[in-house]
Design a protein around this motif. Structure first.
Motif, PDB file in Angstrom:
ATOM      1  N   TRP A   1      -4.781  41.783   4.871  1.00 46.86           N
ATOM      2  CA  TRP A   1      -5.602  41.492   6.064  1.00 46.86           C
ATOM      3  C   TRP A   1      -4.757  41.240   7.316  1.00 46.86           C
ATOM      4  CZ3 TRP A   1      -9.801  43.272   7.495  1.00 46.86           C
ATOM      5  CH2 TRP A   1     -10.528  42.717   8.544  1.00 46.86           C
TER       6      TRP A   1
ATOM      7  N   GLY B   1       4.437  42.033  -0.439  1.00 49.65           N
ATOM      8  CA  GLY B   1       4.798  42.128  -1.861  1.00 49.65           C
ATOM      9  C   GLY B   1       4.500  43.456  -2.525  1.00 49.65           C
TER      10      GLY B   1
ATOM     11  N   GLN C   1      -7.764  44.066  -1.198  1.00 50.78           N
ATOM     12  CA  GLN C   1      -7.399  45.184  -0.316  1.00 50.78           C
ATOM     13  C   GLN C   1      -8.364  46.372  -0.432  1.00 50.78           C
ATOM     14  OE1 GLN C   1      -3.329  45.599  -1.608  1.00 50.78           O
ATOM     15  NE2 GLN C   1      -2.800  43.577  -0.806  1.00 50.78           N
TER      16      GLN C   1
ATOM     17  N   ARG D   1       0.532  37.116  14.308  1.00 48.53           N
ATOM     18  CA  ARG D   1       1.835  36.716  14.855  1.00 48.53           C
ATOM     19  C   ARG D   1       2.120  37.527  16.109  1.00 48.53           C
ATOM     20  NH1 ARG D   1       7.252  37.360  11.398  1.00 48.53           N
ATOM     21  NH2 ARG D   1       6.046  39.133  10.694  1.00 48.53           N
TER      22      ARG D   1
HETATM   23  C1  UDX Z   1      -2.059  39.524   0.697  1.00 49.20           C
HETATM   24  C2  UDX Z   1      -3.492  40.086   0.857  1.00 49.20           C
HETATM   25  O1  UDX Z   1      -3.533  41.418   0.600  1.00 49.20           O
HETATM   26  C3  UDX Z   1      -4.044  39.770   2.188  1.00 49.20           C
HETATM   27  O2  UDX Z   1      -5.231  40.436   2.495  1.00 49.20           O
HETATM   28  C4  UDX Z   1      -4.250  38.337   2.173  1.00 49.20           C
HETATM   29  O3  UDX Z   1      -4.923  37.938   3.319  1.00 49.20           O
HETATM   30  C5  UDX Z   1      -2.877  37.692   2.036  1.00 49.20           C
HETATM   31  O4  UDX Z   1      -2.198  38.122   0.855  1.00 49.20           O
HETATM   32  P1  UDX Z   1       0.231  40.565   1.945  1.00 49.20           P
HETATM   33  O5  UDX Z   1       0.758  41.503   0.945  1.00 49.20           O
HETATM   34  O6  UDX Z   1       0.988  39.346   2.214  1.00 49.20           O
HETATM   35  O7  UDX Z   1      -1.288  40.141   1.699  1.00 49.20           O
HETATM   36  O8  UDX Z   1       0.052  41.458   3.287  1.00 49.20           O
HETATM   37  P2  UDX Z   1      -0.493  41.078   4.701  1.00 49.20           P
HETATM   38  O9  UDX Z   1      -1.736  40.270   4.659  1.00 49.20           O
HETATM   39  O10 UDX Z   1      -0.582  42.350   5.411  1.00 49.20           O
HETATM   40  O11 UDX Z   1       0.655  40.177   5.323  1.00 49.20           O
HETATM   41  C6  UDX Z   1       1.998  40.556   5.402  1.00 49.20           C
HETATM   42  C7  UDX Z   1       2.639  39.943   6.629  1.00 49.20           C
HETATM   43  O12 UDX Z   1       4.046  40.109   6.548  1.00 49.20           O
HETATM   44  C8  UDX Z   1       2.185  40.623   7.932  1.00 49.20           C
HETATM   45  O13 UDX Z   1       2.024  39.646   8.933  1.00 49.20           O
HETATM   46  C9  UDX Z   1       3.337  41.541   8.294  1.00 49.20           C
HETATM   47  O14 UDX Z   1       3.539  41.708   9.686  1.00 49.20           O
HETATM   48  C10 UDX Z   1       4.529  40.818   7.672  1.00 49.20           C
HETATM   49  N1  UDX Z   1       5.529  41.817   7.250  1.00 49.20           N
HETATM   50  C11 UDX Z   1       5.343  42.543   6.119  1.00 49.20           C
HETATM   51  C12 UDX Z   1       6.643  42.018   8.061  1.00 49.20           C
HETATM   52  O15 UDX Z   1       6.792  41.371   9.114  1.00 49.20           O
HETATM   53  N2  UDX Z   1       7.562  42.949   7.670  1.00 49.20           N
HETATM   54  C13 UDX Z   1       7.436  43.683   6.526  1.00 49.20           C
HETATM   55  O16 UDX Z   1       8.310  44.513   6.252  1.00 49.20           O
HETATM   56  C14 UDX Z   1       6.288  43.464   5.721  1.00 49.20           C
END
Ligand code: UDX
Length: 469
Positions: A369, A278, A391, A248
């Motif tokens: 990821w 989460g 992870q 993003r």
């Molecule tokens: C899980 C898996 O761990 C990941 O590898 C898989 O590809 C998708 O599901 P998740 O817990 O959703 O992941 O984490 P991540 O893949 O890092 O995505 C979270 C997204 O939410 C990121 O784009 C992050 O920028 C966004 N986010 C998270 C925010 O914008 N603010 C926050 O406070 C937390």
């Protein structure tokens, strides 16, 4: 919408970690490869509001539509022990009739259907409606390799050597997966998660192509093995396209209290702490992290969620006296003592904007990821604290293969001590920081090159676009 352009229908499963990269893929197909695109989002009540939020706050190209499918209710189909992977698979299954109806109602049938890993059962719809079918893996090529090989690995070997004797799991042509990094669906073949995961692994290679959110120079060995038909055997039917990193973008002109605070901090002085969309910690672990941050004496932004009540220690923090506004799950006086050095953000923060700010110098992350890619494209060193899903594999890749992170030695459910947290944060922000940062900056350039016109990821998407014409 015009009919001469190829039209991609994309399907995202619930959760920001899936929706964000699927949306970015749609945007790139539209802005660089001449597509129209419609992103269908499977919703629960929570993801509905999140998606609307994102739609409002990010520029969406004119030729891309976002369609929220009616919320699915799976409460009668699961029990308290149903793992998250199985829950997502069930949600996607429940959403298929609405997806089919929505696509059939379109004036012109889309050329291709691109689903994320949980949506492979929608291939039946693309076959029925004569569309090309693709799967988009929002994680690594290594995770993809594990997923498509697991159904063909000797079940007895997996069970006896990996699950029982904790031997590494061998994946043809790729690095093995250590037992400590393995994840739930692999461990118990009587579990519904295992059954769903194997099904996805069998269905994926039947696609017209598998897209993956990585790039050639990040995972050359694994991508080489995935392109080598001799190593893949029967799973070789679908070509693999590395199309990442799709992350993003920073919202232009964004401002917030957090960014205003960052503006006042020295360059590269702040460690950002977040466990993704989460991730939660136990009460005891939350306390240790609070102390670890304080003892490290680094500036910090911490996205805090109330702890999961999974241990007896939680009770202590429920009744403790708090002398300032510090939430009762953080140590007494934490906010007062750290008010000059740290910022506690409840639940959710503007992560991409934070990571791209020059005052941020490191990222303590659960290694989801998307978070990992967002860190890499900003050239930031990481502290790897994997919690669940793939992870652990991501953390191993970041530390041992790519060299952009230091990993905490203790792994859940062992509580990481405040001393270990303090030392590891200092290592990344002070001692080893420069070396890892240099590596991270190299990767940042390599990512930019892959995505630019003529780069490996750009070309991969061009091949997909050619097939869709
Ligand atoms: C899980 C898996 O761990 C990941 O590898 C898989 O590809 C998708 O599901 P998740 O817990 O959703 O992941 O984490 P991540 O893949 O890092 O995505 C979270 C997204 O939410 C990121 O784009 C992050 O920028 C966004 N986010 C998270 C925010 O914008 N603010 C926050 O406070 C937390």
């Amino acid at each position: 919408m015009q009919t001469t352009k190829p039209h991609a229908a994309l399907l995202a499963s619930p959760g920001m970690g899936h929706f964000i990269p699927v949306l970015e893929l749609g945007k790139r197909l539209v802005s660089e490869h001449g597509f129209n695109a419609t992103v269908f989002v499977v919703t629960t009540d929570t993801s509905l509001s999140q998606s609307q939020l994102l739609k409002k706050s990010h520029p969406i190209p004119k030729l891309l539509d976002i369609v929220l499918l009616p919320p699915v209710d799976i409460s009668t189909l699961i029990n308290p022990t149903t793992g998250i992977l199985a829950q997502l698979a069930i949600m996607m299954r429940q959403a298929l009739p609405s997806l089919r109806q929505a696509i059939s109602a379109m004036k012109f049938c889309p050329t291709a259907l691109i689903v994320d890993i949980f949506g492979t059962e929608a291939f039946a719809i693309s076959e029925e409606l004569n569309m090309l079918k693709y799967v988009f893996i929002t994680s690594t090529a290594w995770f993809l390799a594990l997923t498509i090989h697991l159904p063909t690995l000797d079940a007895k070997v997996v069970e006896e050597e990996h699950v029982r004797n904790h031997e590494p799991l061998m994946i043809p042509g790729c690095s093995s997966v250590r037992f400590e990094d393995t994840f739930e669906p692999v461990l118990d073949r009587n579990n519904q998660m295992y059954i769903e995961y194997i099904r996805m692994g069998v269905q994926m290679p039947t696609a017209d192509g598998i897209l993956v959110n990585t790039w050639q120079d990040l995972e050359p060995k694994t991508l080489g093995a995935l392109g080598d038909k001799r190593k893949l055997g029967w799973v070789a039917q679908a070509p693999v396209y590395a199309v990442g990193p799709l992350v993003r973008p920073v919202k232009p002109g964004s401002s917030s209290d957090v960014l205003g605070w960052l503006d006042m901090q020295p360059q590269q002085s702040v460690v950002y702490v977040s466990f993704g969309s989460g991730g939660t910690l136990s009460a005891k672990q939350t306390t240790e992290l609070a102390w670890g941050l304080e003892l490290s004496e680094q500036r910090f932004i911490w996205v805090v969620r109330p702890p999961v009540e999974d241990d007896a220690a939680a009770a202590i923090f429920k009744t403790g006296h708090r002398s300032d506004n510090t939430p009762d799950f953080l140590p007494d006086g934490f906010l007062t003592r750290n008010q000059k050095k740290g910022l506690v953000v409840p639940m959710w923060a503007p992560q991409t904007e934070i990571l791209s700010h020059p005052s941020v110098g490191g990222f303590l992350s659960h290694c989801g990821w998307n978070s990992t890619l967002e860190s890499i494209v900003n050239g930031l060193p990481m502290i790897a604290w994997p919690l669940y899903a793939e992870q652990g594999m991501n953390a191993t890749m970041l530390t041992e293969d790519i060299g952009v992170a230091v990993r905490l030695k203790s792994t859940p459910p062992v509580v990481v001590s405040r001393e270990e947290i303090e030392t590891t944060i200092r290592q990344v922000m002070e001692d080893k920081g420069d070396a890892i940062r240099a590596r991270a900056k190299t990767l940042k350039s390599s990512a930019e090159k892959a995505l630019s016109k003529g780069g490996s990821s750009y070309n991969s998407l061009s091949y997909v676009a050619n097939d869709c014409e």
